[in-house]
Design a protein around this motif. Sequence first.
Motif, PDB file in Angstrom:
ATOM      1  N   MET A 109       0.844  -1.186   0.000  1.00 52.21           N
ATOM      2  CA  MET A 109       0.000   0.000   0.000  1.00 52.21           C
ATOM      3  C   MET A 109       0.884   1.243   0.000  1.00 52.21           C
ATOM      4  O   MET A 109       1.866   1.317   0.735  1.00 52.21           O
ATOM      5  CB  MET A 109      -0.903   0.006   1.230  1.00 52.21           C
ATOM      6  N   ILE A 110       0.556   2.197  -0.811  1.00 55.41           N
ATOM      7  CA  ILE A 110       1.289   3.456  -0.875  1.00 55.41           C
ATOM      8  C   ILE A 110       0.614   4.447   0.067  1.00 55.41           C
ATOM      9  O   ILE A 110      -0.592   4.651   0.009  1.00 55.41           O
ATOM     10  CB  ILE A 110       1.290   4.025  -2.310  1.00 55.41           C
ATOM     11  N   VAL A 111       1.427   5.059   0.925  1.00 52.01           N
ATOM     12  CA  VAL A 111       0.924   6.056   1.855  1.00 52.01           C
ATOM     13  C   VAL A 111       1.690   7.355   1.595  1.00 52.01           C
ATOM     14  O   VAL A 111       2.914   7.380   1.699  1.00 52.01           O
ATOM     15  CB  VAL A 111       1.115   5.618   3.323  1.00 52.01           C
ATOM     16  N   LEU A 112       0.963   8.370   1.245  1.00 51.38           N
ATOM     17  CA  LEU A 112       1.557   9.694   1.047  1.00 51.38           C
ATOM     18  C   LEU A 112       0.920  10.645   2.052  1.00 51.38           C
ATOM     19  O   LEU A 112      -0.289  10.821   2.048  1.00 51.38           O
ATOM     20  CB  LEU A 112       1.309  10.214  -0.363  1.00 51.38           C
ATOM     21  N   LYS A 113       1.739  11.245   2.885  1.00 57.91           N
ATOM     22  CA  LYS A 113       1.238  12.233   3.845  1.00 57.91           C
ATOM     23  C   LYS A 113       1.648  13.646   3.458  1.00 57.91           C
ATOM     24  O   LYS A 113       0.972  14.599   3.792  1.00 57.91           O
ATOM     25  CB  LYS A 113       1.756  11.919   5.250  1.00 57.91           C
ATOM     26  N   ARG A 114       2.795  13.760   2.769  1.00 55.02           N
ATOM     27  CA  ARG A 114       3.318  15.071   2.392  1.00 55.02           C
ATOM     28  C   ARG A 114       3.844  15.011   0.964  1.00 55.02           C
ATOM     29  O   ARG A 114       4.732  14.209   0.660  1.00 55.02           O
ATOM     30  CB  ARG A 114       4.440  15.492   3.336  1.00 55.02           C
ATOM     31  N   VAL A 115       3.305  15.879   0.110  1.00 56.08           N
ATOM     32  CA  VAL A 115       3.733  15.968  -1.287  1.00 56.08           C
ATOM     33  C   VAL A 115       4.393  17.328  -1.493  1.00 56.08           C
ATOM     34  O   VAL A 115       3.829  18.359  -1.127  1.00 56.08           O
ATOM     35  CB  VAL A 115       2.539  15.804  -2.252  1.00 56.08           C
ATOM     36  N   LEU A 116       5.581  17.297  -2.072  1.00 54.32           N
ATOM     37  CA  LEU A 116       6.316  18.522  -2.376  1.00 54.32           C
ATOM     38  C   LEU A 116       6.328  18.751  -3.878  1.00 54.32           C
ATOM     39  O   LEU A 116       6.691  17.851  -4.638  1.00 54.32           O
ATOM     40  CB  LEU A 116       7.763  18.404  -1.870  1.00 54.32           C
ATOM     41  N   VAL A 117       5.935  19.949  -4.295  1.00 58.53           N
ATOM     42  CA  VAL A 117       6.076  20.356  -5.684  1.00 58.53           C
ATOM     43  C   VAL A 117       7.150  21.434  -5.708  1.00 58.53           C
ATOM     44  O   VAL A 117       7.008  22.475  -5.069  1.00 58.53           O
ATOM     45  CB  VAL A 117       4.757  20.892  -6.281  1.00 58.53           C
ATOM     46  N   ALA A 118       8.233  21.156  -6.430  1.00 57.55           N
ATOM     47  CA  ALA A 118       9.304  22.132  -6.592  1.00 57.55           C
ATOM     48  C   ALA A 118       9.017  22.907  -7.872  1.00 57.55           C
ATOM     49  O   ALA A 118       8.726  22.314  -8.912  1.00 57.55           O
ATOM     50  CB  ALA A 118      10.649  21.427  -6.687  1.00 57.55           C
ATOM     51  N   THR A 119       9.071  24.239  -7.797  1.00 53.05           N
ATOM     52  CA  THR A 119       8.724  25.056  -8.953  1.00 53.05           C
ATOM     53  C   THR A 119       9.813  26.053  -9.300  1.00 53.05           C
ATOM     54  O   THR A 119      10.477  26.589  -8.420  1.00 53.05           O
ATOM     55  CB  THR A 119       7.389  25.806  -8.738  1.00 53.05           C
ATOM     56  N   ASP A 120       9.978  26.270 -10.596  1.00 47.12           N
ATOM     57  CA  ASP A 120      10.829  27.352 -11.075  1.00 47.12           C
ATOM     58  C   ASP A 120       9.980  28.368 -11.849  1.00 47.12           C
ATOM     59  O   ASP A 120      10.504  29.216 -12.556  1.00 47.12           O
ATOM     60  CB  ASP A 120      11.988  26.833 -11.922  1.00 47.12           C
ATOM     61  N   PHE A 121       8.658  28.236 -11.716  1.00 47.13           N
ATOM     62  CA  PHE A 121       7.659  29.122 -12.328  1.00 47.13           C
ATOM     63  C   PHE A 121       7.566  28.963 -13.851  1.00 47.13           C
ATOM     64  O   PHE A 121       6.939  29.770 -14.514  1.00 47.13           O
ATOM     65  CB  PHE A 121       7.897  30.595 -11.956  1.00 47.13           C
ATOM     66  N   GLU A 122       8.152  27.935 -14.406  1.00 52.14           N
ATOM     67  CA  GLU A 122       8.062  27.652 -15.836  1.00 52.14           C
ATOM     68  C   GLU A 122       6.840  26.769 -16.085  1.00 52.14           C
ATOM     69  O   GLU A 122       6.305  26.162 -15.156  1.00 52.14           O
ATOM     70  CB  GLU A 122       9.337  26.941 -16.318  1.00 52.14           C
TER      71      GLU A 122
END
Length: 166
Positions: free
Chosen positions: A1-14
Amino acid sequence: MIVLKRVLVATDFEPASDAALVYGRALARSFGASLHLLHVAENQFLRPSPTDPAVITAAYMRSLNDRLTADDRALLAARAALEVSDDTAATIVKYARLEQIDLIVMGTHGRGAMAQVLVGSVAERVVRTAPCPVLTVRQREREFVLPDCAERRNSHDAPQTDSRRH
């Protein structure tokens, strides 16, 4: 089972980062995870610039906050973070470790092989050193995140897809 509690999106605004935010948002919703949006700004301390660094920092924070919707904040406990560094990849990985991120989602520009050899890729270095899985997203390749009715009403950045392809 996959458990995700925290997702990070890294952005350079592109545009590729905007596509990554669509995926990160959808994954956070699907798993009931919190959403982190991170931009790593270049260290301007030793570089001559006519603009006050505080003005630049405020502009980056405004851009980060503009990308998060009211639903992101309410449903995903979304938060924006700004780090300053000359090593973007290492800073993303450090943030992921400190915040115990379960998944990093980031856009990739899809540069050619020669560009990779000459300068490398932030995404490639994050994939190699991250303490968690990394999903890289190319802009407008094959979208598999389809907006539902609530997202269409509340999100201006849902990808435009041709439902006949799916």
